[in-house]
Motif scaffolding. Structure first.
Motif, PDB file in Angstrom:
ATOM      1  N   THR A 243    -107.889 -36.644  15.834  1.00  0.00           N
ATOM      2  CA  THR A 243    -106.577 -35.992  15.860  1.00  0.00           C
ATOM      3  C   THR A 243    -106.275 -35.353  14.508  1.00  0.00           C
ATOM      4  O   THR A 243    -105.845 -34.199  14.425  1.00  0.00           O
ATOM      5  CB  THR A 243    -105.490 -37.024  16.180  1.00  0.00           C
ATOM      6  N   THR A 244    -106.513 -36.127  13.478  1.00  0.00           N
ATOM      7  CA  THR A 244    -106.243 -35.607  12.141  1.00  0.00           C
ATOM      8  C   THR A 244    -107.029 -34.338  11.877  1.00  0.00           C
ATOM      9  O   THR A 244    -106.496 -33.332  11.403  1.00  0.00           O
ATOM     10  CB  THR A 244    -106.613 -36.660  11.078  1.00  0.00           C
ATOM     11  N   LYS A 245    -108.295 -34.402  12.228  1.00  0.00           N
ATOM     12  CA  LYS A 245    -109.134 -33.224  11.987  1.00  0.00           C
ATOM     13  C   LYS A 245    -108.602 -32.008  12.723  1.00  0.00           C
ATOM     14  O   LYS A 245    -108.541 -30.901  12.173  1.00  0.00           O
ATOM     15  CB  LYS A 245    -110.576 -33.506  12.430  1.00  0.00           C
ATOM     16  N   ALA A 246    -108.209 -32.203  13.964  1.00  0.00           N
ATOM     17  CA  ALA A 246    -107.709 -31.083  14.764  1.00  0.00           C
ATOM     18  C   ALA A 246    -106.468 -30.475  14.124  1.00  0.00           C
ATOM     19  O   ALA A 246    -106.356 -29.252  13.964  1.00  0.00           O
ATOM     20  CB  ALA A 246    -107.400 -31.555  16.183  1.00  0.00           C
ATOM     21  N   VAL A 247    -105.538 -31.352  13.760  1.00  0.00           N
ATOM     22  CA  VAL A 247    -104.288 -30.862  13.179  1.00  0.00           C
ATOM     23  C   VAL A 247    -104.538 -30.193  11.830  1.00  0.00           C
ATOM     24  O   VAL A 247    -104.005 -29.118  11.537  1.00  0.00           O
ATOM     25  CB  VAL A 247    -103.279 -32.019  13.034  1.00  0.00           C
ATOM     26  N   VAL A 248    -105.373 -30.835  11.024  1.00  0.00           N
ATOM     27  CA  VAL A 248    -105.623 -30.288   9.688  1.00  0.00           C
ATOM     28  C   VAL A 248    -106.301 -28.926   9.774  1.00  0.00           C
ATOM     29  O   VAL A 248    -105.961 -27.997   9.031  1.00  0.00           O
ATOM     30  CB  VAL A 248    -106.490 -31.270   8.866  1.00  0.00           C
TER      31      VAL A 248
ATOM     32  N   THR B  93     -90.863 -20.661   0.078  1.00  0.00           N
ATOM     33  CA  THR B  93     -90.244 -19.338   0.114  1.00  0.00           C
ATOM     34  C   THR B  93     -89.338 -19.165   1.322  1.00  0.00           C
ATOM     35  O   THR B  93     -88.708 -18.135   1.478  1.00  0.00           O
ATOM     36  CB  THR B  93     -91.316 -18.247   0.178  1.00  0.00           C
ATOM     37  N   GLY B  94     -89.314 -20.156   2.200  1.00  0.00           N
ATOM     38  CA  GLY B  94     -88.511 -20.021   3.403  1.00  0.00           C
ATOM     39  C   GLY B  94     -89.347 -19.555   4.581  1.00  0.00           C
ATOM     40  O   GLY B  94     -88.859 -19.467   5.700  1.00  0.00           O
ATOM     41  N   GLY B  95     -90.594 -19.256   4.341  1.00  0.00           N
ATOM     42  CA  GLY B  95     -91.479 -18.840   5.422  1.00  0.00           C
ATOM     43  C   GLY B  95     -91.844 -20.021   6.312  1.00  0.00           C
ATOM     44  O   GLY B  95     -91.898 -21.159   5.849  1.00  0.00           O
ATOM     45  N   VAL B  96     -92.043 -19.746   7.577  1.00  0.00           N
ATOM     46  CA  VAL B  96     -92.409 -20.793   8.529  1.00  0.00           C
ATOM     47  C   VAL B  96     -93.573 -20.309   9.362  1.00  0.00           C
ATOM     48  O   VAL B  96     -93.577 -19.181   9.834  1.00  0.00           O
ATOM     49  CB  VAL B  96     -91.220 -21.123   9.457  1.00  0.00           C
ATOM     50  N   GLU B  97     -94.581 -21.143   9.516  1.00  0.00           N
ATOM     51  CA  GLU B  97     -95.696 -20.826  10.401  1.00  0.00           C
ATOM     52  C   GLU B  97     -95.812 -21.927  11.432  1.00  0.00           C
ATOM     53  O   GLU B  97     -95.688 -23.106  11.102  1.00  0.00           O
ATOM     54  CB  GLU B  97     -97.009 -20.765   9.602  1.00  0.00           C
ATOM     55  N   GLN B  98     -96.034 -21.542  12.687  1.00  0.00           N
ATOM     56  CA  GLN B  98     -96.206 -22.597  13.682  1.00  0.00           C
ATOM     57  C   GLN B  98     -97.454 -22.358  14.517  1.00  0.00           C
ATOM     58  O   GLN B  98     -97.845 -21.224  14.743  1.00  0.00           O
ATOM     59  CB  GLN B  98     -94.981 -22.723  14.575  1.00  0.00           C
ATOM     60  N   ARG B  99     -98.083 -23.442  14.923  1.00  0.00           N
ATOM     61  CA  ARG B  99     -99.299 -23.349  15.723  1.00  0.00           C
ATOM     62  C   ARG B  99     -99.290 -24.451  16.783  1.00  0.00           C
ATOM     63  O   ARG B  99     -98.705 -25.517  16.579  1.00  0.00           O
ATOM     64  CB  ARG B  99    -100.547 -23.560  14.858  1.00  0.00           C
ATOM     65  N   LEU B 100     -99.974 -24.185  17.846  1.00  0.00           N
ATOM     66  CA  LEU B 100    -100.091 -25.164  18.913  1.00  0.00           C
ATOM     67  C   LEU B 100    -101.462 -25.831  18.815  1.00  0.00           C
ATOM     68  O   LEU B 100    -102.462 -25.155  18.621  1.00  0.00           O
ATOM     69  CB  LEU B 100     -99.968 -24.432  20.258  1.00  0.00           C
ATOM     70  N   VAL B 101    -101.495 -27.152  18.937  1.00  0.00           N
ATOM     71  CA  VAL B 101    -102.773 -27.859  18.909  1.00  0.00           C
ATOM     72  C   VAL B 101    -102.959 -28.614  20.225  1.00  0.00           C
ATOM     73  O   VAL B 101    -102.045 -29.304  20.684  1.00  0.00           O
ATOM     74  CB  VAL B 101    -102.830 -28.878  17.754  1.00  0.00           C
ATOM     75  N   GLU B 102    -104.143 -28.455  20.788  1.00  0.00           N
ATOM     76  CA  GLU B 102    -104.486 -29.162  22.027  1.00  0.00           C
ATOM     77  C   GLU B 102    -105.354 -30.356  21.629  1.00  0.00           C
ATOM     78  O   GLU B 102    -106.404 -30.183  21.016  1.00  0.00           O
ATOM     79  CB  GLU B 102    -105.275 -28.207  22.921  1.00  0.00           C
TER      80      GLU B 102
END
Lengths: 340, 340
Positions: free
Chosen positions: B210-215, B154-163
């Motif tokens: 890492t994968t788990k954190a990002v997912v 739809t053109g929507g964007v969501e962003q998040r920071l992962v440590e």
DNA sequence: GTTGGCACTCAGGGCGAACGAGTGCCAGAA
DNA sequence: TTCTGGCACTCGTTCGCCCTGAGTGCCAAC
């Protein structure tokens, strides 16, 4: 006018009037506040205060009401900030810590502020223009469509779609991405826009068109759609508590629709410097019946935006000032953490 | 009640009452509308209409006012949509075509709708949950901090920071990015979240954490912060034109603060299907004096959200219905174009 | 089925009296 | 000096009253 007791009387008048919304008379004053003198004495003091313009009598047989000048003196000399209660501090902390991104911080802050003060709250979105570019990302959605994503140090993200004239290879895209980031990463937005503008001269000839297209979208995202011209508003329902609809509520409701007006209302006070604008002191004559309590916020004294509350001149200044300052400090801290 | 003239009388009553906000009497009716009969005849018809519950008399010596049931009949049988003027069509087109991103479309729509109808307008943000994942991007800001960006169809964007617990190599990041996109690109959000959840089992052991954190951050972005629970509101200043403050304005102002309430008000009408909820027909008894005109929007009959206006039961239904439908269609078209 | 006539109802506006909160002023006490 | 109690005065508010007029319902006539 150095008389201590007259100041006490003024303070009492302001507090009572704010609480009851009715002109306050000499008798009621001595009863509710332990002034230790008789109503007649208070009357004499009130006569002096009126002569000096701090209070005003709507009509002969009525009590007194503070003037804007009276509120001003109250705020400057008489008001001590009401400390936030422990519960309120906790509410601020838990609510704002739960924010997931920058927009969410703003939305939560404005809501919180309106609930704390039971007034209309306004929060300006943080100015992108003062922040630096953290990263530029290019994503090829199709061979001729590229999503350009601009990530800023404040945590703000802007994205735009670019339509290319011809298809672009993955390798070229990576190359362009690297060039863009080299030119702009870590640089303040204004400078970055300038550096990007010169980029097209430095790339390989066959990349010039693509570079120009992407750069123009990027610089537009940086300047045109400045998020610092956006504001969030909450608590309009609190206007319902106002007395006078036509002189107080309607003009304010209209002002709340115009974000430009709101920004002017908020002003540009420094970080951690509370501004209180009372009635006619503000920039709009239609809003002569409303006051603004505002402050700037941002990490490390860097002014990224302003927030505050607007309400009737007859408002709880100590409480509002304390709440505005507390929320601003917390927002500043959050922006600071996200900035590491 | 098949009598043609009685319907004419009802229509005339509704139109006059909406225009004047005052109970309308038999004499004024025959004067302003060319009914071709005498006031006495109209009075007889009105007596019947009242008996059947379509109109109501505030007190003995007053004119008639439509009831909710009367408005309902008016909307169902008597109202023809006012066609939008050419100027209005142009205004819709130029304003909405100038939008730079999805949020901007929503902001512009809500503003436009409130100006067209001179009512309070509400636009629900498009439901992310119905859209598909277009791309997932990972950007290493520092070796242990990764910005996760989710781009939707739809053109929507969501962003998040992962440590991250430990630093990640560029190669590993690219590998993870590829895996994420392979699992989710082109897939509906709900299915994508599921597919991503199973991803950790398929990657190399040293990548699992890492994968788990990002997912986990990605799925949270997909489900937790659902933008379809957000709404934009505009035109509250129009409430100032309402007559009765306490029964009409205040409850509505309060409702406007509660986005959950607004979403319930808007309802879930299908794309291109206008819903009109009149007074008590709505879900909230406090809002018995307000009506809602709403419709769904979205590309290709896919319901992505709703938009509409709320106002007094005494509102211009034909005009509001036409404006709501026009704006919804235009928004749908824009979403469709962005979707190619 | 429609119309003109007529008695009736009742909200709203205007008027005046009574009320009372609050004042200013003054003479006397501290 | 400064404060206090007393007192006459002001004036907005409230209440009751009447009057007006818009609008009705009903009925007899067309």
């Amino acid at each position: 006018m150095v008389d201590e007791r007259k100041l006490d009387v003024l303070r009492a008048i302001v507090e009572d009037y704010v609480a009851t919304e009715e002109p306050v008379g000499s008798k009621a004053l001595v009863e509710r506040h332990g002034l230790g003198v008789s109503p007649a004495t208070v009357r004499n003091d009130m006569a002096v205060l009126e002569e000096e313009g701090y209070i005003h009598q709507p009509h002969t047989s009525a009590g007194r009401v503070p003037t804007d000048k009276g509120y001003r003196l109250f705020v400057d000399k008489l008001a001590t900030l009401k400390p936030m209660s422990a519960a309120e501090r906790r509410a601020i902390a838990t609510l704002l810590d739960g924010a997931v991104d920058l927009d969410d911080v703003v939305r939560r802050s404005v809501r919180l502020l309106s609930q704390l003060t039971r007034q209309v709250a306004i929060v300006q979105y943080p100015a992108l223009s003062r922040s630096t570019v953290r990263h530029v990302e290019l994503v090829a959605l199709t061979p001729t469509r590229v999503m350009v994503i601009l990530i800023l140090s404040t945590g703000g993200v802007e994205q735009r779609l670019v339509e290319l004239d011809g298809p672009i290879a993955d390798g070229d895209l990576a190359e362009l991405r690297a060039a863009l980031n080299q030119a702009s990463a870590g640089v303040q937005i204004a400078a970055a826009a300038k550096a990007l503008g010169e980029l097209a001269d430095k790339v390989r000839p066959e990349q010039v068109d693509t570079t120009k297209a992407v750069v123009s979208v990027l610089t537009e995202a940086m300047s045109d759609h400045r998020s610092d011209e956006r504001v969030a508003v909450s608590g309009t329902a609190n206007l319902a508590r106002y007395g006078d609809f036509d002189t107080a509520v309607r003009p304010l409701l209209e002002a709340l629709e115009e974000h430009v007006v709101l920004l002017k209302l908020l002003g540009e006070s420094g970080v951690d410097a509370l501004t209180v604008r009372i009635g006619h002191e503000g920039p709009y004559s239609e809003l002569a019946a409303t006051s603004v309590v505002a402050t700037g916020y941002g990490p490390q004294e860097l002014h990224l935006g302003s927030l505050g509350v607007v309400g009737p001149t007859r408002m709880d200044y100590p409480g509002s000032m304390a709440a505005v300052r507390a929320v601003a400090r917390y927002v500043s801290r959050i922006l600071d953490e996200g900035n590491q």
